[in-house]
Design a protein around this motif. Sequence first.
Motif, PDB file in Angstrom:
ATOM      1  N   GLU A 108       0.827  -1.202   0.000  1.00  0.00           N
ATOM      2  CA  GLU A 108       0.000   0.000   0.000  1.00  0.00           C
ATOM      3  C   GLU A 108       0.868   1.262   0.000  1.00  0.00           C
ATOM      4  OE1 GLU A 108      -1.079  -2.708   1.948  1.00  0.00           O
ATOM      5  OE2 GLU A 108      -2.838  -3.134   0.732  1.00  0.00           O
ATOM      6  N   HIS A 109       1.977   1.225   0.708  1.00  0.00           N
ATOM      7  CA  HIS A 109       2.909   2.362   0.730  1.00  0.00           C
ATOM      8  C   HIS A 109       3.429   2.626  -0.686  1.00  0.00           C
ATOM      9  CE1 HIS A 109       6.556   4.301   3.016  1.00  0.00           C
ATOM     10  NE2 HIS A 109       5.969   5.146   2.191  1.00  0.00           N
ATOM     11  N   GLY A 110       3.863   1.567  -1.359  1.00  0.00           N
ATOM     12  CA  GLY A 110       4.357   1.711  -2.735  1.00  0.00           C
ATOM     13  C   GLY A 110       3.280   2.205  -3.685  1.00  0.00           C
ATOM     14  N   VAL A 111       2.065   1.702  -3.536  1.00  0.00           N
ATOM     15  CA  VAL A 111       0.956   2.147  -4.384  1.00  0.00           C
ATOM     16  C   VAL A 111       0.688   3.632  -4.147  1.00  0.00           C
ATOM     17  CG1 VAL A 111      -1.516   1.921  -4.862  1.00  0.00           C
ATOM     18  CG2 VAL A 111      -0.122  -0.131  -4.578  1.00  0.00           C
ATOM     19  N   MET A 112       0.720   4.058  -2.886  1.00  0.00           N
ATOM     20  CA  MET A 112       0.490   5.475  -2.591  1.00  0.00           C
ATOM     21  C   MET A 112       1.609   6.337  -3.178  1.00  0.00           C
ATOM     22  SD  MET A 112      -1.316   5.612   1.156  1.00  0.00           S
ATOM     23  CE  MET A 112      -0.694   4.167   1.982  1.00  0.00           C
ATOM     24  N   TRP A 113       2.854   5.851  -3.111  1.00  0.00           N
ATOM     25  CA  TRP A 113       3.948   6.585  -3.749  1.00  0.00           C
ATOM     26  C   TRP A 113       3.665   6.761  -5.235  1.00  0.00           C
ATOM     27  CZ3 TRP A 113       9.318   4.299  -1.944  1.00  0.00           C
ATOM     28  CH2 TRP A 113       9.678   4.863  -0.718  1.00  0.00           C
ATOM     29  N   ILE A 114       3.255   5.689  -5.894  1.00  0.00           N
ATOM     30  CA  ILE A 114       2.962   5.757  -7.328  1.00  0.00           C
ATOM     31  C   ILE A 114       1.857   6.782  -7.582  1.00  0.00           C
ATOM     32  CG2 ILE A 114       1.920   4.474  -9.257  1.00  0.00           C
ATOM     33  CD1 ILE A 114       3.525   2.002  -8.225  1.00  0.00           C
ATOM     34  N   GLY A 115       0.791   6.721  -6.801  1.00  0.00           N
ATOM     35  CA  GLY A 115      -0.324   7.648  -6.986  1.00  0.00           C
ATOM     36  C   GLY A 115       0.075   9.096  -6.777  1.00  0.00           C
ATOM     37  N   VAL A 116       0.765   9.364  -5.690  1.00  0.00           N
ATOM     38  CA  VAL A 116       1.168  10.742  -5.403  1.00  0.00           C
ATOM     39  C   VAL A 116       2.175  11.226  -6.448  1.00  0.00           C
ATOM     40  CG1 VAL A 116       2.244  12.291  -3.721  1.00  0.00           C
ATOM     41  CG2 VAL A 116       0.676  10.511  -2.946  1.00  0.00           C
ATOM     42  N   TYR A 117       3.103  10.354  -6.822  1.00  0.00           N
ATOM     43  CA  TYR A 117       4.076  10.744  -7.856  1.00  0.00           C
ATOM     44  C   TYR A 117       3.354  11.097  -9.155  1.00  0.00           C
ATOM     45  CZ  TYR A 117       8.015  10.999 -10.936  1.00  0.00           C
ATOM     46  OH  TYR A 117       8.932  11.470 -11.850  1.00  0.00           O
ATOM     47  N   GLU A 118       2.403  10.259  -9.563  1.00  0.00           N
ATOM     48  CA  GLU A 118       1.676  10.541 -10.811  1.00  0.00           C
ATOM     49  C   GLU A 118       0.827  11.806 -10.692  1.00  0.00           C
ATOM     50  OE1 GLU A 118       0.816   7.106 -13.778  1.00  0.00           O
ATOM     51  OE2 GLU A 118       0.042   6.461 -11.822  1.00  0.00           O
ATOM     52  N   PHE A 119       0.193  12.015  -9.553  1.00  0.00           N
ATOM     53  CA  PHE A 119      -0.561  13.262  -9.356  1.00  0.00           C
ATOM     54  C   PHE A 119       0.345  14.470  -9.585  1.00  0.00           C
ATOM     55  CE2 PHE A 119      -3.964  11.618  -6.117  1.00  0.00           C
ATOM     56  CZ  PHE A 119      -4.796  11.209  -7.144  1.00  0.00           C
ATOM     57  N   LYS A 120       1.547  14.420  -9.043  1.00  0.00           N
ATOM     58  CA  LYS A 120       2.456  15.559  -9.097  1.00  0.00           C
ATOM     59  C   LYS A 120       3.200  15.710 -10.423  1.00  0.00           C
ATOM     60  CE  LYS A 120       5.020  16.670  -5.568  1.00  0.00           C
ATOM     61  NZ  LYS A 120       4.627  18.062  -5.424  1.00  0.00           N
ATOM     62  N   HIS A 121       3.592  14.599 -11.038  1.00  0.00           N
ATOM     63  CA  HIS A 121       4.533  14.675 -12.154  1.00  0.00           C
ATOM     64  C   HIS A 121       4.038  14.123 -13.482  1.00  0.00           C
ATOM     65  CE1 HIS A 121       7.634  15.924  -9.329  1.00  0.00           C
ATOM     66  NE2 HIS A 121       7.241  14.945  -8.543  1.00  0.00           N
ATOM     67  N   CYS A 122       2.927  13.437 -13.511  1.00  0.00           N
ATOM     68  CA  CYS A 122       2.415  12.833 -14.753  1.00  0.00           C
ATOM     69  C   CYS A 122       1.082  13.484 -15.089  1.00  0.00           C
ATOM     70  CB  CYS A 122       2.283  11.317 -14.611  1.00  0.00           C
ATOM     71  SG  CYS A 122       3.818  10.497 -14.152  1.00  0.00           S
ATOM     72  N   LEU A 123       1.149  14.746 -15.427  1.00  0.00           N
ATOM     73  CA  LEU A 123      -0.068  15.530 -15.619  1.00  0.00           C
ATOM     74  C   LEU A 123      -0.843  15.110 -16.869  1.00  0.00           C
ATOM     75  CD1 LEU A 123       1.294  19.017 -14.506  1.00  0.00           C
ATOM     76  CD2 LEU A 123       0.169  17.235 -13.133  1.00  0.00           C
ATOM     77  N   ASP A 124      -0.234  14.294 -17.717  1.00  0.00           N
ATOM     78  CA  ASP A 124      -0.940  13.767 -18.886  1.00  0.00           C
ATOM     79  C   ASP A 124      -1.899  12.641 -18.502  1.00  0.00           C
ATOM     80  OD1 ASP A 124       1.438  12.232 -18.287  1.00  0.00           O
ATOM     81  OD2 ASP A 124       1.159  11.164 -20.188  1.00  0.00           O
ATOM     82  N   VAL A 125      -1.762  12.123 -17.281  1.00  0.00           N
ATOM     83  CA  VAL A 125      -2.647  11.059 -16.795  1.00  0.00           C
ATOM     84  C   VAL A 125      -3.723  11.715 -15.930  1.00  0.00           C
ATOM     85  CG1 VAL A 125      -2.801   8.886 -15.513  1.00  0.00           C
ATOM     86  CG2 VAL A 125      -0.682   9.459 -16.736  1.00  0.00           C
ATOM     87  N   PRO A 126      -4.990  11.627 -16.336  1.00  0.00           N
ATOM     88  CA  PRO A 126      -6.051  12.244 -15.533  1.00  0.00           C
ATOM     89  C   PRO A 126      -6.059  11.712 -14.100  1.00  0.00           C
ATOM     90  CG  PRO A 126      -6.897  11.529 -17.667  1.00  0.00           C
ATOM     91  CD  PRO A 126      -5.509  10.970 -17.535  1.00  0.00           C
ATOM     92  N   TRP A 127      -6.418  12.573 -13.159  1.00  0.00           N
ATOM     93  CA  TRP A 127      -6.366  12.191 -11.742  1.00  0.00           C
ATOM     94  C   TRP A 127      -7.232  10.977 -11.453  1.00  0.00           C
ATOM     95  CZ3 TRP A 127     -10.079  12.092  -7.847  1.00  0.00           C
ATOM     96  CH2 TRP A 127     -11.336  12.616  -8.167  1.00  0.00           C
ATOM     97  N   ARG A 128      -8.380  10.874 -12.119  1.00  0.00           N
ATOM     98  CA  ARG A 128      -9.259   9.720 -11.866  1.00  0.00           C
ATOM     99  C   ARG A 128      -8.649   8.422 -12.387  1.00  0.00           C
ATOM    100  NH1 ARG A 128     -15.097  10.430 -13.523  1.00  0.00           N
ATOM    101  NH2 ARG A 128     -14.092  10.468 -15.522  1.00  0.00           N
ATOM    102  N   VAL A 129      -7.867   8.511 -13.461  1.00  0.00           N
ATOM    103  CA  VAL A 129      -7.164   7.329 -13.977  1.00  0.00           C
ATOM    104  C   VAL A 129      -6.093   6.907 -12.975  1.00  0.00           C
ATOM    105  CG1 VAL A 129      -5.636   6.465 -15.810  1.00  0.00           C
ATOM    106  CG2 VAL A 129      -7.655   7.841 -16.400  1.00  0.00           C
ATOM    107  N   VAL A 130      -5.343   7.876 -12.449  1.00  0.00           N
ATOM    108  CA  VAL A 130      -4.335   7.578 -11.424  1.00  0.00           C
ATOM    109  C   VAL A 130      -5.002   6.872 -10.252  1.00  0.00           C
ATOM    110  CG1 VAL A 130      -2.727   8.570  -9.740  1.00  0.00           C
ATOM    111  CG2 VAL A 130      -2.823   9.502 -12.067  1.00  0.00           C
TER     112      VAL A 130
END
Length: 177
Positions: A108-130
Amino acid sequence: MTEDTKSSSGKPRQTRTGLTSTGARKAAAKSNRSRAREFALQALYQHLVGRNDAASIDQFTRDLAGFHKADAAHYDALLHGSIESADELDALIVPLLDRKLEEISPIEHGVMWIGVYEFKHCLDVPWRVVLNECIELAKEFGGTDGHKYVNAVLNGLAPQLRPDEVEADRLSGKAKP
């Protein structure tokens, strides 16, 4: 109707497209980005549990079966970006936890890292997709209700990290207020 298409109660079985018999997503249904997230999660788990360095983990992960089907650039960004900005990611996650970070499963920690990282740095991925991708990762690899915890934390961070996008979805009725 044959016996193969009936449940033990004699009622027809409901087929769920895109899922294996165990309920996991079928490999063919996964995008190259979804695969990248899976490999990144496995790599982040090695980092969180074994404290292995990113280069060793990366070399090992790239040799795993199926890696060639993943989006290697996205995998690189998630793995190296999450490890390099771990303190920053944790600083965002911790205020939303109901327990100490050390008590959170490494999955769960790793999944949250992925989610927060994508929210912050992968702006081409919609937040709901993340959010949806992270919930699916937690369902597939995490504990029984780990996906609910991941959902709560990432849903709590989305308005902070993607305020305009979340607000636009809220106003259009695509997201709950």
